[in-house]
Design an enzyme around this catalytic site. Structure first.
Site, short mmCIF file in Angstrom:
data_model
loop_
_atom_site.label_atom_id
_atom_site.label_comp_id
_atom_site.label_asym_id
_atom_site.label_seq_id
_atom_site.Cartn_x
_atom_site.Cartn_y
_atom_site.Cartn_z
N LYS A 177 0.85 -1.18 0.00
CA LYS A 177 0.00 0.00 0.00
C LYS A 177 0.89 1.23 0.00
O LYS A 177 2.04 1.13 0.39
CB LYS A 177 -0.94 0.00 1.21
CG LYS A 177 -0.19 0.15 2.55
CD LYS A 177 -1.15 0.38 3.67
CE LYS A 177 -1.54 1.82 3.79
NZ LYS A 177 -0.93 2.50 4.95
N ASP A 206 -2.15 -6.22 2.60
CA ASP A 206 -2.65 -5.36 3.67
C ASP A 206 -2.22 -6.08 4.94
O ASP A 206 -2.72 -7.17 5.24
CB ASP A 206 -4.18 -5.25 3.62
CG ASP A 206 -4.71 -4.36 4.73
OD1 ASP A 206 -4.19 -4.44 5.87
OD2 ASP A 206 -5.64 -3.58 4.48
N HIS A 207 -1.27 -5.51 5.66
CA HIS A 207 -0.66 -6.30 6.73
C HIS A 207 -1.66 -6.67 7.82
O HIS A 207 -1.44 -7.60 8.58
CB HIS A 207 0.60 -5.62 7.28
CG HIS A 207 0.35 -4.50 8.23
ND1 HIS A 207 0.05 -3.23 7.81
CD2 HIS A 207 0.35 -4.43 9.58
CE1 HIS A 207 -0.12 -2.44 8.86
NE2 HIS A 207 0.06 -3.15 9.95
N LYS A 211 -2.45 -10.46 10.53
CA LYS A 211 -2.51 -10.51 12.00
C LYS A 211 -3.37 -11.69 12.41
O LYS A 211 -4.49 -11.86 11.92
CB LYS A 211 -3.11 -9.21 12.56
CG LYS A 211 -2.22 -7.98 12.35
CD LYS A 211 -2.84 -6.75 12.98
CE LYS A 211 -2.11 -5.47 12.55
NZ LYS A 211 -1.02 -5.09 13.43
N GLU A 245 -4.54 4.78 17.43
CA GLU A 245 -3.08 4.74 17.59
C GLU A 245 -2.66 5.86 18.52
O GLU A 245 -3.26 6.94 18.52
CB GLU A 245 -2.40 4.97 16.24
CG GLU A 245 -2.69 3.88 15.24
CD GLU A 245 -1.83 4.07 14.00
OE1 GLU A 245 -0.76 3.46 13.95
OE2 GLU A 245 -2.21 4.87 13.14
N ASP A 264 -4.90 6.41 4.46
CA ASP A 264 -3.84 5.63 5.13
C ASP A 264 -4.43 4.42 5.87
O ASP A 264 -3.80 3.37 5.92
CB ASP A 264 -3.11 6.55 6.12
CG ASP A 264 -1.93 5.87 6.79
OD1 ASP A 264 -1.14 5.23 6.06
OD2 ASP A 264 -1.79 5.98 8.03
N HIS A 269 -7.09 -0.95 6.02
CA HIS A 269 -7.20 -1.76 7.24
C HIS A 269 -8.63 -1.80 7.80
O HIS A 269 -9.13 -2.85 8.18
CB HIS A 269 -6.25 -1.25 8.32
CG HIS A 269 -4.84 -1.06 7.84
ND1 HIS A 269 -4.26 -1.88 6.91
CD2 HIS A 269 -3.88 -0.16 8.18
CE1 HIS A 269 -3.02 -1.48 6.68
NE2 HIS A 269 -2.77 -0.43 7.43
N LYS A 369 -4.77 9.07 14.92
CA LYS A 369 -3.43 9.08 15.49
C LYS A 369 -3.44 9.95 16.74
O LYS A 369 -4.31 10.82 16.88
CB LYS A 369 -2.43 9.61 14.49
CG LYS A 369 -2.30 8.71 13.27
CD LYS A 369 -0.91 8.74 12.71
CE LYS A 369 -0.77 7.82 11.52
NZ LYS A 369 -0.46 6.43 11.89
C1 BG6 Z 1 0.13 1.51 8.28
C2 BG6 Z 1 -0.12 2.98 8.26
O1 BG6 Z 1 -0.45 0.90 7.16
O2 BG6 Z 1 -0.46 0.95 9.45
C3 BG6 Z 1 0.42 3.64 9.52
O3 BG6 Z 1 0.50 3.55 7.12
C4 BG6 Z 1 -0.10 2.96 10.75
O4 BG6 Z 1 0.11 5.03 9.54
C5 BG6 Z 1 0.08 1.46 10.66
O5 BG6 Z 1 0.60 3.48 11.87
C6 BG6 Z 1 -0.62 0.75 11.79
O6 BG6 Z 1 -0.28 -0.61 11.79
P1 BG6 Z 1 -0.27 -1.45 13.14
O7 BG6 Z 1 0.08 -2.83 12.69
O8 BG6 Z 1 0.74 -0.82 14.04
O9 BG6 Z 1 -1.66 -1.35 13.70
#
Ligand code: BG6
Length: 519
Positions: A177, A206-207, A211, A245, A264, A269, A369
């Site tokens: 992404k 999409d990480h 999870k 976050e 973002d 996500h 954030k």
């Molecule tokens: C990323 C965003 O894809 O995901 C970041 O670009 C964000 O802004 C992050 O901080 C959050 O990932 P995680 O795994 O820490 O929840």
């Protein structure tokens, strides 16, 4: 499995772990990382690959070829990556594991836009094939700024590197992404990719899908008989999806100013969390069966009409404040941010899904954030009981049953229900039934990238995003963005860093008689 854990398990077997040691090992391959000198490679990719090596999940001969502009050779690149592993891997740096893992790490300096540099890349790949037996299996990882995606795809295609050298080998591409900036650019990128790679070989990452606890949404919903009958408009009042976050934008102003929270976080996500929570049961766990259902539910989201955007969405920006006791600057004071920036660092929206299961049930999504703490969860709020039987229950309407799927940082599931307070009266109090991954399984959960990289090597696309899925998510988000643009606002609400967001977000739910959960 870690030796210490294995020993502990042998002495004191954990019934929840029984039968879980089925490991899958991919065939030998080279992962080519474009943008190998960047942060993602250093903090996430190499540490995750090392963790896979540590867990003995990588095949012998597995190789990495870094490709980027910076001036490294194999030795200096390995040194640099070692520091990343030391700092960011889940497992300790073990010399024996590192020695064998790092023997497979290589680097070629190159410019993504210069054709001849792809010749160097091709030569290097052939050498690795013959030295390490990787037999022409290449996994390309686009870890560069998006403007290089198309030049890289063209560069690979111009050298025939997109096609397997034999029937038995494969070429796959992982695309990071942001995947486009809006629907149109995502669609164009999809077209460009499809000129070189079949959809079956495209892995949009999409990480969040890597999870464990996100994948557990599927397991929880479709592996249990008791909740699915309740999972609909008859029993569920509304759903709240929170990705909060506590960090700010760190040093990513250049990217974040153009992206904001909606691009973002929400487009990717939050949409993933939403679609896994709201989708119908897939006919199997095959990649397309799961992705078909996710696309269907995204397509069932009621298109947000422009005049409803002010009522169904909130955007805001963090001002100065305190997070975990530390004073932090406001967004507009961050380095690289315009002093009159209108970029949102908080977004909340209400979505409705027009299908039989969900008609009339609001899904509230929020992310921001510099909020009070880091927490990701999906909270299912059930309808209140239909009869007020317990006159003395002060919480009857204010605290209906709630099921919370806790994604991070406390991975688990929490069911809230009411019980009678001991004593002569019929007083009710809410209590929690809690399941926690960490204590139940006594394992460290793998990092998202470990799982996703392994799946891509194994050719399993279930946890990657399909072409129509990314476009459907953009269509939802584009309506919000264009509604905001139409508003033509000259100011944006702010919230204190360290708070739970702007007061406007409370109004969003108050319209419907609801309140945000305090995670
Ligand atoms: C990323 C965003 O894809 O995901 C970041 O670009 C964000 O802004 C992050 O901080 C959050 O990932 P995680 O795994 O820490 O929840």
């Amino acid at each position: 499995m870690d030796d210490a854990l294995a020993q502990a398990d042998a002495l004191n077997p954990n019934p929840l772990r029984e039968g879980l040691d089925i490991e899958r090992t991919p065939v030998p391959a080279t992962i080519v990382i474009f943008g190998a000198s960047g942060d993602l490679t250093f903090r996430k990719l190499i540490p995750a690959l090392y963790d896979l090596a540590y867990e003995r999940l990588l095949p012998a001969g597995f190789s990495i070829l870094g490709f980027a502009h910076r001036d490294f050779d194999d030795a200096s690149f390995r040194e640099q990556m070692r520091a990343g592993v030391e700092e960011f891997s889940r497992n300790p740096l073990d010399n024996a594991v590192w020695d064998s893992f790092s023997a497979g790490i290589h680097y070629t300096r190159g410019d993504f836009t210069i054709d001849e540099d792809y010749d160097k890349l091709a030569r290097r790949l052939r050498e690795i094939d013959s030295d390490r037996g990787t037999t022409g299996n290449y996994l390309y990882y686009l870890a560069t700024p998006p403007r290089f995606y198309e030049p890289i795809i063209d560069g690979l295609a111009a050298r025939g590197l997109e096609n397997p050298s034999s029937e038995a080998s494969w070429r796959r591409i992982i695309v990071e992404k942001p995947f486009g900036h809006d629907y149109q650019s995502a669609h164009e990128l999809n077209m460009a990719i499809s000129e070189a790679f079949d959809e079956d070989n495209v892995y949009r990452i999409d990480h969040y899908l890597g999870k464990e606890t996100v994948r557990n949404i599927l397991a929880f919903r479709f592996g249990n008989g008791i909740y699915e009958p309740l999972w609909n408009r008859h029993y569920i009042d509304h759903v709240q999806i929170t990705v909060a976050e506590s960090i700010g934008i760190e040093d990513r102003a250049g990217y974040y100013e153009r992206s904001g929270a909606i691009r973002d976080m929400v487009q990717n996500h939050l949409m993933q969390l939403f679609s896994l929570t709201a989708m119908e049961a897939p006919v199997s766990l095959a990649a397309d069966a799961v992705r078909d259902e996710k696309v269907k539910v995204l397509n069932a989201v009621r298109p947000m009409r422009p005049e409803l955007v002010p009522r169904q969405t909130v955007r805001a920006q963090y001002g100065p404040g305190y997070v975990s006791g530390e004073e932090v600057a406001g967004y507009r004071d961050e380095t690289g941010v315009a002093t009159d920036s209108m970029t949102e660092t908080y977004a909340a929206l209400t979505l409705y899904v027009d299908n039989w299961r969900w008609a009339g049930v609001p899904f509230y999504l929020r992310t921001g954030k510099r909020l009070a703490r880091r927490v990701t969860e999906v909270a299912i709020r059930f309808r209140p009981v239909p009869q007020r039987l317990f006159e003395s229950d002060p919480t009857e309407h204010s605290a209906p049953n709630e099921l919370v799927l806790e994604i991070q940082p406390d991975e688990g599931i929490n069911l809230n229900f009411k019980v009678k307070v001991p004593g002569p009266t019929f007083d009710l109090r809410p209590v929690n039934m809690v399941f926690q991954y960490g204590t139940a399984f006594n394992v460290q959960l793998p990092e998202a990238y470990e799982r996703l990289l392994l799946d891509a090597m194994l050719g399993d696309r279930t946890l990657f995003i399909r072409r129509d899925e990314v476009e459907a998510a953009w269509q939802i988000v584009d309506r919000v963005i264009s509604g905001w643009e139409r508003q033509g606002a000259h100011s944006i609400p702010t919230y204190h860093s360290g708070s739970w967001g702007p007061s406007e977000a409370n109004l969003l739910l108050a319209h419907d008689g609801h309140e945000w959960r305090r995670p």
